[in-house]
Motif scaffolding. Structure first.
Motif, PDB file in Angstrom:
ATOM      1  N   LEU A  40       0.826  -1.203   0.000  1.00 24.69           N
ATOM      2  CA  LEU A  40       0.000   0.000   0.000  1.00 24.69           C
ATOM      3  C   LEU A  40       0.862   1.257   0.000  1.00 24.69           C
ATOM      4  N   TYR A  41       1.970   1.214   0.724  1.00 23.07           N
ATOM      5  CA  TYR A  41       2.872   2.369   0.730  1.00 23.07           C
ATOM      6  C   TYR A  41       3.616   2.479  -0.603  1.00 23.07           C
ATOM      7  N   ARG A  42       4.002   1.323  -1.149  1.00 23.05           N
ATOM      8  CA  ARG A  42       4.650   1.326  -2.471  1.00 23.05           C
ATOM      9  C   ARG A  42       3.674   1.828  -3.536  1.00 23.05           C
ATOM     10  N   LEU A  43       2.417   1.405  -3.428  1.00 26.22           N
ATOM     11  CA  LEU A  43       1.408   1.853  -4.373  1.00 26.22           C
ATOM     12  C   LEU A  43       1.160   3.355  -4.257  1.00 26.22           C
ATOM     13  N   THR A  44       1.156   3.860  -3.029  1.00 26.69           N
ATOM     14  CA  THR A  44       0.990   5.300  -2.831  1.00 26.69           C
ATOM     15  C   THR A  44       2.145   6.058  -3.484  1.00 26.69           C
ATOM     16  N   ASP A  57       4.741  16.988  -0.639  1.00 27.48           N
ATOM     17  CA  ASP A  57       3.371  17.503  -0.706  1.00 27.48           C
ATOM     18  C   ASP A  57       2.477  16.594   0.129  1.00 27.48           C
ATOM     19  N   GLU A  58       2.405  16.871   1.428  1.00 29.28           N
ATOM     20  CA  GLU A  58       1.667  15.992   2.339  1.00 29.28           C
ATOM     21  C   GLU A  58       0.200  15.872   1.959  1.00 29.28           C
ATOM     22  N   ALA A  59      -0.442  16.968   1.661  1.00 27.32           N
ATOM     23  CA  ALA A  59      -1.861  16.924   1.306  1.00 27.32           C
ATOM     24  C   ALA A  59      -2.080  16.109   0.031  1.00 27.32           C
ATOM     25  N   GLY A  60      -1.188  16.269  -0.921  1.00 26.71           N
ATOM     26  CA  GLY A  60      -1.295  15.520  -2.164  1.00 26.71           C
ATOM     27  C   GLY A  60      -1.106  14.034  -1.947  1.00 26.71           C
ATOM     28  N   LEU A  61      -0.145  13.666  -1.100  1.00 31.27           N
ATOM     29  CA  LEU A  61       0.099  12.260  -0.802  1.00 31.27           C
ATOM     30  C   LEU A  61      -1.088  11.632  -0.074  1.00 31.27           C
ATOM     31  N   VAL A  62      -1.690  12.390   0.849  1.00 34.15           N
ATOM     32  CA  VAL A  62      -2.867  11.894   1.565  1.00 34.15           C
ATOM     33  C   VAL A  62      -4.009  11.657   0.581  1.00 34.15           C
ATOM     34  N   ARG A  63      -4.184  12.566  -0.357  1.00 34.13           N
ATOM     35  CA  ARG A  63      -5.232  12.411  -1.367  1.00 34.13           C
ATOM     36  C   ARG A  63      -4.994  11.152  -2.205  1.00 34.13           C
ATOM     37  N   VAL A  64      -3.760  10.919  -2.590  1.00 34.96           N
ATOM     38  CA  VAL A  64      -3.419   9.724  -3.372  1.00 34.96           C
ATOM     39  C   VAL A  64      -3.699   8.462  -2.560  1.00 34.96           C
ATOM     40  N   ALA A  65      -3.256   8.463  -1.295  1.00 29.96           N
ATOM     41  CA  ALA A  65      -3.432   7.284  -0.438  1.00 29.96           C
ATOM     42  C   ALA A  65      -4.906   6.970  -0.229  1.00 29.96           C
ATOM     43  N   ALA A  66      -5.706   8.001  -0.036  1.00 30.06           N
ATOM     44  CA  ALA A  66      -7.124   7.801   0.263  1.00 30.06           C
ATOM     45  C   ALA A  66      -7.914   7.317  -0.942  1.00 30.06           C
ATOM     46  N   GLU A  97      13.868  -1.292  -6.242  1.00 33.34           N
ATOM     47  CA  GLU A  97      14.518  -0.671  -5.091  1.00 33.34           C
ATOM     48  C   GLU A  97      14.117   0.796  -4.965  1.00 33.34           C
ATOM     49  N   GLY A  98      13.980   1.476  -6.103  1.00 37.69           N
ATOM     50  CA  GLY A  98      13.598   2.882  -6.069  1.00 37.69           C
ATOM     51  C   GLY A  98      12.221   3.100  -5.485  1.00 37.69           C
ATOM     52  N   CYS A  99      11.281   2.234  -5.856  1.00 31.90           N
ATOM     53  CA  CYS A  99       9.925   2.349  -5.313  1.00 31.90           C
ATOM     54  C   CYS A  99       9.926   2.029  -3.825  1.00 31.90           C
ATOM     55  N   GLY A 100      10.723   1.043  -3.420  1.00 30.00           N
ATOM     56  CA  GLY A 100      10.824   0.714  -2.003  1.00 30.00           C
ATOM     57  C   GLY A 100      11.371   1.873  -1.194  1.00 30.00           C
ATOM     58  N   ASP A 101      12.353   2.554  -1.747  1.00 28.62           N
ATOM     59  CA  ASP A 101      12.930   3.700  -1.055  1.00 28.62           C
ATOM     60  C   ASP A 101      11.901   4.831  -0.953  1.00 28.62           C
ATOM     61  N   ASN A 102      11.164   5.067  -2.034  1.00 29.30           N
ATOM     62  CA  ASN A 102      10.133   6.103  -2.015  1.00 29.30           C
ATOM     63  C   ASN A 102       9.028   5.753  -1.023  1.00 29.30           C
ATOM     64  N   ALA A 103       8.684   4.461  -0.950  1.00 31.68           N
ATOM     65  CA  ALA A 103       7.649   4.025  -0.014  1.00 31.68           C
ATOM     66  C   ALA A 103       8.072   4.283   1.422  1.00 31.68           C
ATOM     67  N   SER A 104       9.350   4.060   1.712  1.00 27.45           N
ATOM     68  CA  SER A 104       9.863   4.310   3.055  1.00 27.45           C
ATOM     69  C   SER A 104       9.752   5.793   3.408  1.00 27.45           C
ATOM     70  N   ASP A 114      -2.392   7.480   8.525  1.00 28.98           N
ATOM     71  CA  ASP A 114      -3.777   7.560   8.991  1.00 28.98           C
ATOM     72  C   ASP A 114      -4.744   7.250   7.852  1.00 28.98           C
ATOM     73  N   ALA A 115      -4.429   7.752   6.655  1.00 28.42           N
ATOM     74  CA  ALA A 115      -5.308   7.540   5.507  1.00 28.42           C
ATOM     75  C   ALA A 115      -5.385   6.065   5.122  1.00 28.42           C
ATOM     76  N   LEU A 116      -4.301   5.342   5.350  1.00 28.84           N
ATOM     77  CA  LEU A 116      -4.246   3.936   4.961  1.00 28.84           C
ATOM     78  C   LEU A 116      -4.653   2.982   6.084  1.00 28.84           C
ATOM     79  N   LEU A 117      -4.783   3.491   7.306  1.00 31.01           N
ATOM     80  CA  LEU A 117      -5.022   2.613   8.455  1.00 31.01           C
ATOM     81  C   LEU A 117      -6.334   1.834   8.330  1.00 31.01           C
ATOM     82  N   GLN A 118      -7.437   2.521   8.096  1.00 26.39           N
ATOM     83  CA  GLN A 118      -8.723   1.826   8.014  1.00 26.39           C
ATOM     84  C   GLN A 118      -8.776   0.890   6.822  1.00 26.39           C
TER      85      GLN A 118
END
Length: 226
Positions: A40-44, A57-66, A97-104, A114-118
């Motif tokens: 889910l983090y890699r997908l985000t 861009d925290e707001a943008g990342l939250v929108r993507v995750a949700a 590896e690049g996606c894994g690093d970005n996911a981290s 929080d967006a991914l928790l539920q």
């Protein structure tokens, strides 16, 4: 709540510890559902890149995750779980590896977590769930009756990843891999949001030097599912 009566086995640990393979094998053996939370983090991260959203861009990342349209599909033994994003098979895309690093990097942002928790908790369905991640036992399913923390030395994990990448026909430097693994471990263990660590009631299994069958046997024994 009714879903709290559905059993969950959490398998946490760093990348390369073997938890993804073990989770699939155990879920298949039990006939339970599977959650690859790290995906889910890699997908985000992947979706953010594709949508032009910056990692600061925290707001943008939250929108993507949700708004992730994601599903997991079972695969033959020994293969990674198939990950479908908006109808497209992105299994290989998110395993770089690049996606894994970005996911981290994405995973350190509390609002994204929080967006991914539920969404993660929604995978808890009968007859049971095997959940693979880094904070399954500490944050997502703290009431899980069985919690495993699977680990291995950085050198062992670098050797495993090196073999996987070489088998895939990719050119890779094992020293660079080891450096990346150590850096990711440091970031994951020292982040303020759900740092990587065993739950207080988790059973720790070190897979260094063990075959996948030996690790599975120890996990099954620890879970009382023999």
């Amino acid at each position: 709540m009714a879903e709290l009566s559905i059993p969950v086995i959490t398998i946490d640990g760093p990348g390369g510890s073997g938890k993804g393979t073990i989770t699939q094998m155990l879920a298949r053996r039990l006939g339970w559902h599977l959650l690859d939370s790290g995906a889910l983090y890699r997908l985000t991260a992947l979706a953010a890149l594709r949508q032009g959203v910056q990692f600061d861009d925290e707001a943008g990342l939250v929108r993507v995750a949700a708004s992730l349209d994601v599903s997991f599909e079972p695969t033959p033994a020994g293969e990674p779980v198939k990950v479908i994003l908006a109808g497209e098979d992105v299994t290989d895309d998110i395993r770089t590896e690049g996606c894994g690093d970005n996911a981290s990097r994405v995973a350190v942002i509390q609002a994204v977590r929080d967006a991914l928790l539920q969404r993660q908790r929604d995978f808890r369905q009968a007859p049971g769930l095997v959940a693979d991640g880094r904070d399954m036992g500490t944050v997502v399913f703290p009431d899980a009756p069985t919690k495993i923390f699977l680990t291995a030395s950085p050198e062992e994990r670098a050797r495993r990843r090196y073999g996987q990448l070489k088998d895939a026909g990719l050119s890779v430097n094992i020293d660079a891999l080891l450096e990346e693994i150590r850096a990711r471990d440091d970031r994951d263990m020292n982040r303020s949001a759900a740092p990587l660590k065993p739950a207080e009631d988790a059973q720790v299994i070190d897979s260094t030097g063990l075959s996948i069958e030996e690790v599975l046997g120890r996990v099954i024994a620890a879970a009382g599912q023999a």
